[in-house]
Design an enzyme around this catalytic site. Sequence first.
Site, PDB file in Angstrom:
ATOM      1  N   ASP A   9       0.875  -1.165   0.000  1.00  0.00           N
ATOM      2  CA  ASP A   9       0.000   0.000   0.000  1.00  0.00           C
ATOM      3  C   ASP A   9       0.920   1.225   0.000  1.00  0.00           C
ATOM      4  O   ASP A   9       2.126   1.110   0.257  1.00  0.00           O
ATOM      5  CB  ASP A   9      -0.891  -0.036   1.249  1.00  0.00           C
ATOM      6  CG  ASP A   9      -1.831   1.150   1.329  1.00  0.00           C
ATOM      7  OD1 ASP A   9      -2.355   1.565   0.282  1.00  0.00           O
ATOM      8  OD2 ASP A   9      -2.033   1.676   2.441  1.00  0.00           O
ATOM      9  N   LEU A  10       0.370   2.392  -0.278  1.00  0.00           N
ATOM     10  CA  LEU A  10       1.190   3.607  -0.330  1.00  0.00           C
ATOM     11  C   LEU A  10       1.074   4.444   0.938  1.00  0.00           C
ATOM     12  O   LEU A  10       2.026   4.566   1.713  1.00  0.00           O
ATOM     13  CB  LEU A  10       0.783   4.448  -1.544  1.00  0.00           C
ATOM     14  CG  LEU A  10       1.530   5.773  -1.719  1.00  0.00           C
ATOM     15  CD1 LEU A  10       3.005   5.536  -1.982  1.00  0.00           C
ATOM     16  CD2 LEU A  10       0.897   6.585  -2.845  1.00  0.00           C
ATOM     17  N   ASP A  11      -0.102   5.011   1.158  1.00  0.00           N
ATOM     18  CA  ASP A  11      -0.302   5.932   2.283  1.00  0.00           C
ATOM     19  C   ASP A  11      -0.173   5.213   3.617  1.00  0.00           C
ATOM     20  O   ASP A  11      -0.884   4.246   3.871  1.00  0.00           O
ATOM     21  CB  ASP A  11      -1.690   6.580   2.195  1.00  0.00           C
ATOM     22  CG  ASP A  11      -1.869   7.409   0.937  1.00  0.00           C
ATOM     23  OD1 ASP A  11      -0.846   7.745   0.318  1.00  0.00           O
ATOM     24  OD2 ASP A  11      -3.014   7.714   0.573  1.00  0.00           O
ATOM     25  N   THR A  17       1.280  10.192   3.713  1.00  0.00           N
ATOM     26  CA  THR A  17       0.474  11.234   3.074  1.00  0.00           C
ATOM     27  C   THR A  17      -0.876  11.387   3.764  1.00  0.00           C
ATOM     28  O   THR A  17      -1.652  12.278   3.408  1.00  0.00           O
ATOM     29  CB  THR A  17       0.243  10.923   1.587  1.00  0.00           C
ATOM     30  OG1 THR A  17      -0.254   9.595   1.462  1.00  0.00           O
ATOM     31  CG2 THR A  17       1.536  11.062   0.803  1.00  0.00           C
ATOM     32  N   LYS A  45      -8.844   5.767   6.132  1.00  0.00           N
ATOM     33  CA  LYS A  45      -7.652   5.037   5.695  1.00  0.00           C
ATOM     34  C   LYS A  45      -8.031   3.903   4.744  1.00  0.00           C
ATOM     35  O   LYS A  45      -8.887   3.088   5.051  1.00  0.00           O
ATOM     36  CB  LYS A  45      -6.894   4.473   6.894  1.00  0.00           C
ATOM     37  CG  LYS A  45      -6.074   5.501   7.653  1.00  0.00           C
ATOM     38  CD  LYS A  45      -5.202   4.842   8.708  1.00  0.00           C
ATOM     39  CE  LYS A  45      -4.288   5.851   9.392  1.00  0.00           C
ATOM     40  NZ  LYS A  45      -3.439   5.205  10.423  1.00  0.00           N
ATOM     41  N   SER A 114      -2.888   0.579  -4.222  1.00  0.00           N
ATOM     42  CA  SER A 114      -3.351   1.699  -3.396  1.00  0.00           C
ATOM     43  C   SER A 114      -4.661   2.268  -3.910  1.00  0.00           C
ATOM     44  O   SER A 114      -4.938   2.257  -5.108  1.00  0.00           O
ATOM     45  CB  SER A 114      -2.284   2.805  -3.399  1.00  0.00           C
ATOM     46  OG  SER A 114      -2.768   3.994  -2.819  1.00  0.00           O
ATOM     47  N   ALA A 115      -5.461   2.799  -2.983  1.00  0.00           N
ATOM     48  CA  ALA A 115      -6.693   3.484  -3.362  1.00  0.00           C
ATOM     49  C   ALA A 115      -6.413   4.867  -3.930  1.00  0.00           C
ATOM     50  O   ALA A 115      -7.271   5.464  -4.587  1.00  0.00           O
ATOM     51  CB  ALA A 115      -7.616   3.615  -2.145  1.00  0.00           C
ATOM     52  N   LYS A 145     -11.196  -1.254  -1.233  1.00  0.00           N
ATOM     53  CA  LYS A 145     -10.907  -2.180  -0.143  1.00  0.00           C
ATOM     54  C   LYS A 145     -12.017  -2.034   0.900  1.00  0.00           C
ATOM     55  O   LYS A 145     -12.498  -0.921   1.120  1.00  0.00           O
ATOM     56  CB  LYS A 145      -9.546  -1.856   0.489  1.00  0.00           C
ATOM     57  CG  LYS A 145      -8.367  -1.883  -0.474  1.00  0.00           C
ATOM     58  CD  LYS A 145      -7.126  -1.273   0.171  1.00  0.00           C
ATOM     59  CE  LYS A 145      -5.995  -1.124  -0.825  1.00  0.00           C
ATOM     60  NZ  LYS A 145      -4.811  -0.444  -0.261  1.00  0.00           N
ATOM     61  N   GLU A 169       0.159  -3.443   4.634  1.00  0.00           N
ATOM     62  CA  GLU A 169      -0.994  -2.549   4.743  1.00  0.00           C
ATOM     63  C   GLU A 169      -1.044  -1.875   6.105  1.00  0.00           C
ATOM     64  O   GLU A 169      -0.649  -2.473   7.110  1.00  0.00           O
ATOM     65  CB  GLU A 169      -2.294  -3.341   4.541  1.00  0.00           C
ATOM     66  CG  GLU A 169      -2.925  -3.206   3.182  1.00  0.00           C
ATOM     67  CD  GLU A 169      -3.588  -1.856   2.959  1.00  0.00           C
ATOM     68  OE1 GLU A 169      -3.672  -1.048   3.905  1.00  0.00           O
ATOM     69  OE2 GLU A 169      -4.027  -1.604   1.824  1.00  0.00           O
ATOM     70  N   ASP A 170      -1.576  -0.645   6.149  1.00  0.00           N
ATOM     71  CA  ASP A 170      -1.735   0.054   7.435  1.00  0.00           C
ATOM     72  C   ASP A 170      -3.197   0.238   7.811  1.00  0.00           C
ATOM     73  O   ASP A 170      -3.489   0.820   8.851  1.00  0.00           O
ATOM     74  CB  ASP A 170      -1.052   1.419   7.390  1.00  0.00           C
ATOM     75  CG  ASP A 170      -1.841   2.446   6.590  1.00  0.00           C
ATOM     76  OD1 ASP A 170      -2.370   2.075   5.515  1.00  0.00           O
ATOM     77  OD2 ASP A 170      -1.936   3.598   7.025  1.00  0.00           O
TER      78      ASP A 170
END
Length: 218
Positions: A9-11, A17, A45, A114-115, A145, A169-170
């Site tokens: 995932d990114l954020d 971010t 999130k 990522s979303a 997600k 994932e966070d």
Amino acid sequence: MVIKGFIFDLDGVIVDTAKYHYLAWKKLANELGFEFSEEQNEAFKGVSRKRCLQILLELGEVDATKEQFDNWMIEKNEDYLSYIEKMDASEILPDVPKILDFLKANNIPMALGSASKNAIPILKKVGLLSYFKVVVDGNNVTKAKPDPEVFLLAAKDIGVEPTDCVVFEDALAGIQAANSAGMTSIGIGDKTILTEAQYNFNDFTEISTDFINQLTTL
């Protein structure tokens, strides 16, 4: 089973971010006449921009026409883009490069799932785009997600079976998506929130290359 693909995932996993998303949503909420807290932002999130706006309007008990909704979506994104414009490599979360370098050195394919609809610009700004064979983001998927679509597409695009992938994932929704896809899920963050993750670490400083190597040889 040998895990042959790693999906990030990114954020909140590679870069933080989330703080910029929060500032943009808070600005919009204030314009609409109500407050928006960091605690409320936790529910955003891993969620698509459209769904986030729906939640925000529900919190503020604000009705919107389709035109207003679409305009607020654009406004929020423009504010967010203005915040991330000055991002650079200093925004990369601690020890993320350590893991990316290890995977790259061992020729293990990596994908981003990522979303975010701004994943590629962000990766370019922080200098990490070249690590990822594939980027699947909010521009490529129709289901948010915890639907596993984003991760299944990422696995397909790197040519790896879902059961041979591991996901970082966070967000709980992201962990659920990874589990639904039959992938190994690794939670990055509070384990009391990411309760469904198969493994959990506060951040990448707690993840050793030995652990990553063990995952690839299970």
